[in-house]
Structure formats: structure tokens, C-alpha cells
Design an enzyme around this catalytic site. Structure first.
Site, mmCIF file in Angstrom:
data_model
loop_
_atom_site.group_PDB
_atom_site.id
_atom_site.type_symbol
_atom_site.label_atom_id
_atom_site.label_comp_id
_atom_site.label_asym_id
_atom_site.label_seq_id
_atom_site.Cartn_x
_atom_site.Cartn_y
_atom_site.Cartn_z
ATOM 1 N N GLU A 1 -32.764 36.811 20.154
ATOM 2 C CA GLU A 1 -31.645 37.692 20.422
ATOM 3 C C GLU A 1 -30.598 37.510 19.323
ATOM 4 O O GLU A 1 -30.156 36.402 19.054
ATOM 5 C CB GLU A 1 -31.096 37.312 21.809
ATOM 6 C CG GLU A 1 -29.657 37.574 22.039
ATOM 7 C CD GLU A 1 -29.124 36.764 23.235
ATOM 8 O OE1 GLU A 1 -29.818 35.877 23.750
ATOM 9 O OE2 GLU A 1 -27.985 37.049 23.619
ATOM 10 N N ASP B 1 -27.903 31.670 29.152
ATOM 11 C CA ASP B 1 -26.809 32.110 30.011
ATOM 12 C C ASP B 1 -27.187 33.447 30.653
ATOM 13 O O ASP B 1 -28.295 33.931 30.498
ATOM 14 C CB ASP B 1 -25.499 32.213 29.220
ATOM 15 C CG ASP B 1 -25.566 33.284 28.132
ATOM 16 O OD1 ASP B 1 -26.602 33.980 28.038
ATOM 17 O OD2 ASP B 1 -24.595 33.411 27.378
ATOM 18 N N ASP C 1 -26.250 36.549 30.145
ATOM 19 C CA ASP C 1 -26.611 37.609 29.195
ATOM 20 C C ASP C 1 -28.002 37.381 28.616
ATOM 21 O O ASP C 1 -28.790 38.303 28.488
ATOM 22 C CB ASP C 1 -25.616 37.626 28.022
ATOM 23 C CG ASP C 1 -24.542 38.670 28.248
ATOM 24 O OD1 ASP C 1 -24.652 39.398 29.273
ATOM 25 O OD2 ASP C 1 -23.621 38.760 27.422
#
Ligand code: 0RA
Length: 662
Positions: free
Chosen positions: A446, A526, A528
Site C-alpha cells: 500500500e 491499522d 485503513d
């Protein structure tokens, strides 16, 4: 307590030498199970462990299917053992002439003895591996069988498959049934012997839908809940009066249905019992799940082929006869008839032949025609009797075909326009030098910055990095052509060397060109990060299911904490890890150590990322599997669909990061 040894019909004293000979033979039987457990239960990991429970429950389900049992209770006991109780006839306890011992002991100690008693062969289940309770016995440190039959309670205890004593009568009773309690052997299940409530309860729920009328319950005595009016054990009850119809409604709980009615079929063709329930919804995905003898055939097979053929032919004929296709300028194919379709096909087959990689593909050729006939008759009738629904369905099919053509155009355009480096690979991909796919892996990371760290930290000989920008498209909500226009998704396809099938079958996947055998999703630890991982998994689940089924998809697990005192550093993946580290290097005093919470991959330097998350010798990779495709589908549709309240409820129940982030 009176020992059975004194009872004439069960005596074994007259055949003492035979008895010991028998026990040697028995030992050999179950010794084989202990020697090669994976051959009998698939594996000795978490899957095989849960398989023991399914094996016992399947025997009770057989009793229910034979019409003798209505209630099955599963309990996880405080000590980690599992108890399965049913109200069936009870395992026979009379003297078994051939084996010269109680039938109960034979069932529990002789491999494959489960159904030998019944010539009517009501037994069509018997579990995926069909090995019977004796196999569970062989793999249990302790097993206690208790049978209520003929007014008496019989009991025998075993350890690692060996009886500790003869069958005893321990009391009287006014009911019938079997209770099996077993403690899995940690010598066999070296990874874990801990049962997961959710895995077992989700199987029981599935069984309740597949076998309507039966009452199933699941209790976890390790978990005490306070529900306001006092404490009680965690418990779930399952019962379905409507069976498959209710199953389909359950799966579609988070989707909007296209027509009000669920079409359901229950019949028998050429001695094959066929049950089907189906419902169209407004989504774009196909959710057809098939079962043989209660086993989820994730690889499909003849029953699924029969269903698809009947669906396509019958709907197409109806659409042609009603003139709705006359102005159509493009073809309609099988996929189009299944877009937005949720269906369950369940057949019972006497001697199922299972094929395929995971032995979950039905091979019996006679079943195809049986399902085809059952479905085409019932569906043709339904369409005649419900012309309004029929039109709605056909219109949906035409739209699907239209969208498929648009998607193809977009795909063709993509192939010409993709930004490729000289090698024909996406420019953002940092490839590895090894060319043998079975040795290589690719990390989907990501964000560009984490991508940079990963690029520095990796072993470039076999690890490739593909940075993905933020949140990739939610494929659950998007039309197909949008998906193929999406930059990130195009990069995924080209980097993997995989292309989506031909025009005829846009969902068929060609994995022969797969460039990496490990595809690893690496996101922040986390909320997200897990959302992004879920988006990527949804994409793989909907568009590259085979890649998951063949075991290529993994999730990386970065650590949550670094506990540090001076030069002593400890990475921690769980709260227990953290407590242990504080105990060990801080001597229990939290103040004396420095605790760093890692939320993002970006907080680690390249070397830390390598040693915690990417080094094959020290990292933790979680392989993604599709155990229950139906359940997976329901969860993905809920997490990624339109309905918010069920999603919130799920997330609150499963929140892993919630308490540490706030
Ligand atoms: C063999 C024969 C019969 C029943 C069973 C086994 C049986 C096994 C299990 C395992 C769990 N629950 C079970 N219930 C029954 C037929 C019994 C008869 O003919 O009376």
C-alpha cells in the site's frame, strides 16, 4: 456400575486369543491413521483439527438423514475437548461376531466400520474423507463414547484409539442416542489444539440449512457471556424449516433482490435427490454454491455443470420464444445468465467420486443429467407461471450481456494503452531476478513510500514489489468494464502475468502464465490497512478465485509493537507477545522499557521491514483459503456492499485493531 464382561452376549473370554489377535489388527488400523494423519483428515493444522468434529457430527447427520435423529449438540468443553451429542438410535452395542467384541468398540476402533452394519446403506454422508469416528478416536488423546440404548447407558473410554476397558453399563435411561467426547492429541496436532467457535458454528449453520428440520446447537464453555440477566456460556442454535431457500436468503441478506420469490426445487431424478434454491439480486456477481452429501464442492463438478446447462438453456429458450431477444445485436453467454444469481445446489449421491486438487469436484457423470432435468422442468414451469418475474430476469440477462461487451471493448483498449516498461511489465513493478515462478513472490504494498522501503528491504533475487496507490477500486460495487479500466487493477493483471479468459467466459482465469507463486498483500497494521487488504482480497475473490483456491494468496503480518530496553529489542505481533516481552526484558515494569506501536509500514526502516515481515525465516505469512465459499461470499458482500448496519456490527464484533488504536 456393572462391567459388561459378565454379560453373556458380550463376553470376550471365550475368544481370548482371538481378542488379542483382533486388537493387534485394530491397532495396525488406527496406527496407520496416527502415522499418516494427513491422508485421513487432510492435514494436521487447524483445518484437520476442526475436521475431527465434522467427522463425528456427520455420523449424527447420517442418523438424522435416516430419520432417527432430530437434535445434535456440540460443546467445546473448558479443557478444550469437544462433546457431540445426538438423539439417534445410538451406536449398536451388541456382540459383533466377526470382530468378537462389542459393536461399539468395533465402530470406534476399526477403520471404515461406521456403516458396515446397515445394509440399507442410508449412509451417504460420512464426511469429506469418509473415515468415520474410529479415525477421530485414533487421533485423540482421550475419547469417551456413551450410548443410550435399550434402556441402558453404555460407556467405553479410549486413549489414542486403544480401549482402556471393556464396554460398561453405567446406568439406565429412557432415551436413545450417542455422546462422543474427545480430546485431540497434541502429539498429532502440533500446530494447535484450540477449537474456534466461529469455524464450528459456521459449519453447523450450513448443516442446518442443508438438512432442514434438524436442531443443532453450539456451546462454548470456555467463554462466559454476561447477557444482562446473569452469566451464561456462549451459545448459538441453528434450525431451518425452509432449508436451502433460507440459505439463499441468508447469503443475500446484504443484497437487494431483483424478484421477490426464491425459486426452490426439491425432487429426485434417476435415484439422485436434487435440491436447488435460487434468487436473482441486483449485484453483478455470481454466487452459486454446490454441495454433495453436505460437502461443499468448491471445485464444482457434474452437478454444477448440469445446473448451469439447464439454467442457460431454459432461460434462453424462454427469452427467444417470448421475442425479447429479436433486436439483440450481440450474443448472450452462460455468464450472463448467472450475473446477480445466488443459488445453492445440493445433491445426495450414493457413491460419490471426488476429483480435483482438493478432492471437492464431483465426477459422477449420471448426476449431471439428473440435475439438468430437475432444474429445467422446474424452471420452465416457474417462468410460465410467473411471466412478470420471467421478463425481469431476462432483462437483467440482456443488461449483463451488454455490460460484458462494453467490458471487452474496455479490455481491448487497455491492452493497447497500458503503460508498460520495456519488458512489457508495469513501470511501477520492481521485479526480481529469479525467473522460476515457483521460487518467487510478489508483494502488493500500500502506498508509494512503503513501497520504497519494501524495495530497499527485500531480497531482490526472488522478491518483487508492486506498490498500489491507496484504496483500490471496490469491485463489489463497480461494473465490470470499470474494473478493467482501473489503473491499479490493470497493473495487478500484467504484473502477475495472468489474463482474464476469453470473450465467451470472461471469468475464466488463465493461471498458466502466473509469474509468482506467492502473492503477498502487505498493508499497515491499522484499520485503513485492513480495509485496503479487504479491498484487494475482494478483488482476488471475485476475479481470481482460482489463484486463492490454488493457495497462491497470502497476507503479510507486520508486528504491532517494538518493546525495547537498551540494545534488547523484541518485536511483538500480539498483546500476549507484548506482555511477555515487558515481563522478560523489563522485568514486568512497563515504565522501564520503551514501547513503540507500529501502525504503518512506513514507520519501519528497510532492515526492520525485512527482518519482521519479509524474511521467509522469521516472518509470519497467513495463507488465504476459501474454506466455505458461501460464507466467504456473504462476508465479502457485507463488507463491501451497500448496507451499512450489518457491516458495522461485523466490524465491531471482529475489530482487531480498534482497542489498540484508540
Ligand atoms: C452404526 C450403525 C447404526 C448406527 C450408527 C452406527 C451410529 C453411529 C453414530 C455416531 C454418532 N452418532 C451415531 N449414531 C448412530 C445403526 C443402528 C441400528 O441399526 O439401530
Amino acid at each position: 456400575m456393572s462391567s459388561m464382561e459378565n454379560e453373556k452376549d458380550l463376553t470376550v473370554t471365550n475368544g481370548k486369543s482371538d481378542y488379542s489377535a483382533d486388537s493387534i489388527q485394530v491397532l495396525e488400523g488406527l496406527e496407520a491413521v496416527r502415522l499418516r494423519p494427513a491422508m485421513y483428515i487432510g492435514d494436521t493444522g487447524i483445518k484437520g483439527l476442526h475436521h475431527l468434529v465434522y467427522e463425528v457430527v456427520d455420523n449424527s447427520i447420517d442418523e438424522a438423514m435416516a430419520g432417527y435423529c432430530t437434535k445434535i449438540d456440540v460443546v467445546i468443553n473448558e479443557n478444550g475437548s469437544v462433546t457431540v451429542t445426538d438423539d439417534g438410535r445410538g451406536i449398536p452395542v451388541d456382540f459383533h461376531e466377526k470382530e468378537k467384541k462389542s459393536a461399539l468398540e468395533v465402530v470406534l476402533t476399526v477403520l471404515h466400520a461406521g456403516g458396515k452394519f446397515d445394509k440399507d446403506s442410508y449412509k451417504v454422508s460420512g464426511g469429506l474423507h469418509g473415515v468415520g469416528v474410529s479415525c477421530v478416536n485414533g487421533l485423540s488423546k482421550q475419547l469417551i463414547a456413551e450410548v443410550h440404548r435399550d434402556g441402558k447407558i453404555y460407556r467405553q473410554e479410549y486413549s489414542r484409539g486403544k480401549p482402556l476397558a471393556n464396554v460398561e453399563i453405567i446406568g439406565t435411561t429412557d432415551r436413545t442416542g450417542t455422546t462422543i467426547t474427545f480430546l485431540p492429541d497434541e502429539q498429532i496436532f502440533t500446530q494447535t489444539t484450540e477449537y474456534k467457535f466461529e469455524i464450528l458454528s459456521s459449519r453447523l449453520r450450513e448443516l442446518a440449512f442443508l438438512n432442514k428440520g434438524i436442531y443443532l446447537s453450539m456451546i462454548d464453555k470456555r467463554e462466559v457471556e454476561d447477557n444482562g440477566d446473569g452469566q451464561k456460556y456462549l451459545q448459538e442454535n441453528f434450525h431451518s424449516e425452509d432449508g436451502l431457500k433460507e440459505f439463499v436468503k441468508f447469503l443475500d441478506a446484504n443484497r437487494e433482490s431483483l424478484i421477490e420469490k426464491t425459486i426452490s426445487i426439491s425432487t429426485e431424478k434417476n435415484d439422485v435427490p436434487v435440491e436447488v434454491a435460487m434468487q436473482y439480486n441486483t449485484s453483478f456477481s455470481e454466487n452459486v454454491h454446490s454441495y454433495v452429501n453436505n460437502i461443499n464442492t468448491i471445485e464444482g463438478g457434474t452437478h454444477l455443470t448440469g445446473f448451469r446447462r439447464a439454467l442457460t438453456r431454459t432461460l434462453k429458450k424462454y427469452a427467444e420464444d417470448s421475442g425479447m431477444l429479436s433486436k439483440l445485436k450481440f450474443d448472450i453467454n452462460g455468464d450472463d445468465f448467472r450475473e446477480g444469481l445466488t443459488a445453492i445446489i445440493s445433491v445426495k449421491v450414493n457413491e460419490p467420486q471426488f476429483e480435483g486438487q482438493t478432492k471437492t469436484k464431483l465426477g459422477n457423470s449420471e448426476v449431471s443429467l439428473a440435475v439438468d432435468q430437475a432444474v429445467s422442468e422446474a424452471l420452465a414451469n416457474y417462468l410460465e407461471e410467473n411471466p412478470k418475474d420471467a421478463r425481469t430476469i431476462v432483462q437483467k440477462v440482456i443488461l449483463a450481456a451488454q455490460a460484458r461487451h462494453a467490458a471487452r471493448k474496455a479490455r481491448e483498449l487497455v491492452q493497447r494503452k497500458t503503460v508498460l516498461s520495456g519488458s512489457g511489465l508495469p513501470g511501477k513493478l520492481s521485479d526480481c531476478s529469479e525467473k522460476d515462478p515457483s521460487l518467487t513472490e510478489v508483494y502488493f504494498v500500500e502506498g508509494d513510500s512503503a513501497g520504497g522501503t519494501a524495495k530497499q528491504g527485500r531480497d531482490r533475487s526472488f522478491q518483487a514489489i508492486l506498490p498500489l496507490r491507496g484504496k483500490i477500486l471496490n469491485v463489489e460495487k463497480a461494473m465490470q468494464y470499470k474494473i478493467f479500466e482501473n489503473e491499479e487493477i490493470k497493473n495487478i493483471f500484467t504484473a502477475l502475468g495472468v489474463h482474464i479468459g476469453t470473450e465467451e467466459d470472461s471469468k475464466a482465469l488463465n493461471l498458466s502464465g502466473l509469474r509468482y507463486h506467492k502473492v503477498i498483500i502487505m498493508t499497515d497494521a491499522d484499520v485503513d490497512g485492513s480495509h485496503i487488504a479487504t479491498l484487494i482480497m475482494t478483488f482476488f475473490f471475485r476475479y481470481m478465485t482460482d489463484l486463492i483456491k490454488e493457495g497462491h494468496l497470502y497476507i503479510a503480518t507486520p508486528p504491532l509493537y517494538l518493546v525495547k530496553k537498551g540494545k534488547d529489542e523484541r518485536y511483538c505481533w500480539t498483546e500476549e507477545d507484548r506482555a511477555k516481552a515487558i515481563e522478560e526484558i523489563g522485568k514486568g515494569r512497563e515504565g522501564s522499557v520503551h514501547i513503540q506501536r507500529y501502525k504503518g509500514l512506513g514507520e519501519m526502516n528497510a532492515e526492520q521491514l525485512w527482518s519482521t515481515t519479509m524474511n521467509p525465516n522469521t516472518r509470519i505469512l497467513r495463507q488465504i483459503t476459501i474454506d466455505s465459499a458461501a460464507e466467504a461470499d456473504r462476508i465479502f458482500s457485507m463488507l463491501m456492499g451497500d448496507e451499512v448496519p450489518p457491516r458495522r456490527e461485523f466490524i465491531e464484533r471482529h475489530a482487531k485493531y480498534a482497542n489498540i488504536d484508540i
